[in-house]
Motif scaffolding. Structure first.
Motif, PDB file in Angstrom:
ATOM      1  N   ARG A  61       0.587  -1.304  -0.042  1.00  0.00           N
ATOM      2  CA  ARG A  61      -0.102  -0.064  -0.005  1.00  0.00           C
ATOM      3  C   ARG A  61       0.869   1.298  -0.268  1.00  0.00           C
ATOM      4  O   ARG A  61       0.543   2.372  -0.534  1.00  0.00           O
ATOM      5  CB  ARG A  61      -0.917   0.101   1.095  1.00  0.00           C
ATOM      6  CG  ARG A  61      -2.180  -0.894   1.067  1.00  0.00           C
ATOM      7  CD  ARG A  61      -2.945  -0.913   2.315  1.00  0.00           C
ATOM      8  NE  ARG A  61      -4.222  -1.791   2.279  1.00  0.00           N
ATOM      9  CZ  ARG A  61      -4.149  -3.024   2.696  1.00  0.00           C
ATOM     10  NH1 ARG A  61      -3.215  -3.428   3.264  1.00  0.00           N
ATOM     11  NH2 ARG A  61      -5.224  -3.706   2.463  1.00  0.00           N
ATOM     12  N   GLY A  64       2.402   1.763  -3.545  1.00  0.00           N
ATOM     13  CA  GLY A  64       1.110   2.052  -4.222  1.00  0.00           C
ATOM     14  C   GLY A  64       0.882   3.663  -4.148  1.00  0.00           C
ATOM     15  O   GLY A  64       0.681   4.302  -5.049  1.00  0.00           O
ATOM     16  N   ARG A  65       1.215   4.005  -2.862  1.00  0.00           N
ATOM     17  CA  ARG A  65       0.868   5.589  -2.752  1.00  0.00           C
ATOM     18  C   ARG A  65       2.008   6.183  -3.330  1.00  0.00           C
ATOM     19  O   ARG A  65       1.690   7.598  -3.815  1.00  0.00           O
ATOM     20  CB  ARG A  65       0.679   5.726  -1.087  1.00  0.00           C
ATOM     21  CG  ARG A  65      -0.803   5.415  -0.434  1.00  0.00           C
ATOM     22  CD  ARG A  65      -1.031   5.878   0.794  1.00  0.00           C
ATOM     23  NE  ARG A  65       0.066   5.422   1.689  1.00  0.00           N
ATOM     24  CZ  ARG A  65       0.197   4.423   2.552  1.00  0.00           C
ATOM     25  NH1 ARG A  65      -1.106   3.619   2.354  1.00  0.00           N
ATOM     26  NH2 ARG A  65       0.988   4.164   3.366  1.00  0.00           N
ATOM     27  N   VAL A 128      -4.478  -1.015  -4.252  1.00  0.00           N
ATOM     28  CA  VAL A 128      -3.370  -0.099  -5.187  1.00  0.00           C
ATOM     29  C   VAL A 128      -3.738  -0.087  -6.627  1.00  0.00           C
ATOM     30  O   VAL A 128      -3.758   0.899  -7.187  1.00  0.00           O
ATOM     31  CB  VAL A 128      -2.140  -0.613  -4.898  1.00  0.00           C
ATOM     32  CG1 VAL A 128      -0.997   0.012  -5.820  1.00  0.00           C
ATOM     33  CG2 VAL A 128      -1.567  -0.602  -3.449  1.00  0.00           C
TER      34      VAL A 128
END
Length: 185
Positions: A61, A64-65, A128
């Motif tokens: 995550r 993904g950010r 994501v």
């Protein structure tokens, strides 16, 4: 959590991401994460009481950010959708080449290895990918085929990254960028 605790947590997540991108889920064992991060074993269990799956899920995550933030910046600086996607492919290609062909997509390897057998990690990967699709869809706003195009472009980017990593060449990324330009008009 204090500053020292946040720094330790970040080191654990950074080490996990490096190991995931280089060796996939099996290559990111807890002993390897501890060794690569320099964090004490107790810190790993303090910050990630859910064990390896929690650590990997949060790492996916977080990566993904980070890529999502890159996408936002590239979207803000591009005048066309095709230019935006070309900039994304160029950025990811540079990231891949600079890493010695180790850093393709920070999600793909985990998704391929765990999506069919590990629900929490499948959910993290899906979140994501969903956020990246949304970023593409937002850029395609106004088109009646925005949903389909967002998925198509993401699939082309993911495939191009896989081929670029496999061939150790940015050429697949360049070819896909040209074809996405044609697809998007």
């Amino acid at each position: 959590m204090g500053l020292k605790g946040a720094e330790t947590r970040d080191r654990l997540l950074d080490a996990t991401q490096e190991l995931l991108e280089a060796g996939g889920y099996p290559g990111a064992g807890l002993n390897q994460v501890i060794a690569a991060s320099g964090a004490p074993r107790g810190s790993l269990y303090f910050h990630f009481p859910g064990g390896k799956d929690q650590l990997v899920g949060e790492s996916v995550r977080r990566a993904g950010r980070a890529i999502g933030g890159d996408l936002k910046g590239l979207a803000d600086s591009s005048t066309s959708v095709a230019g935006f996607v070309e900039a994304v492919l160029r950025h990811l290609g540079e990231r891949l080449e600079e890493s010695g062909w180790r850093k393709g997509c920070p999600v793909a390897t985990v998704a391929l290895e765990t999506a069919s057998t590990n629900d929490p990690l499948q959910e993290a990967c899906s979140e994501v990918y969903g956020s990246w699709e949304a970023a593409l869809r937002e850029r395609l706003a106004g088109r009646t085929d925005a949903d389909d195009l967002a998925v198509t472009v993401l699939a082309l980017v993911e495939g191009a990254l896989l081929l670029a990593r496999t061939h150790r060449s940015k050429e697949p990324l360049d070819r896909v960028a040209r074809q996405i330009g044609v697809l998007l008009g």
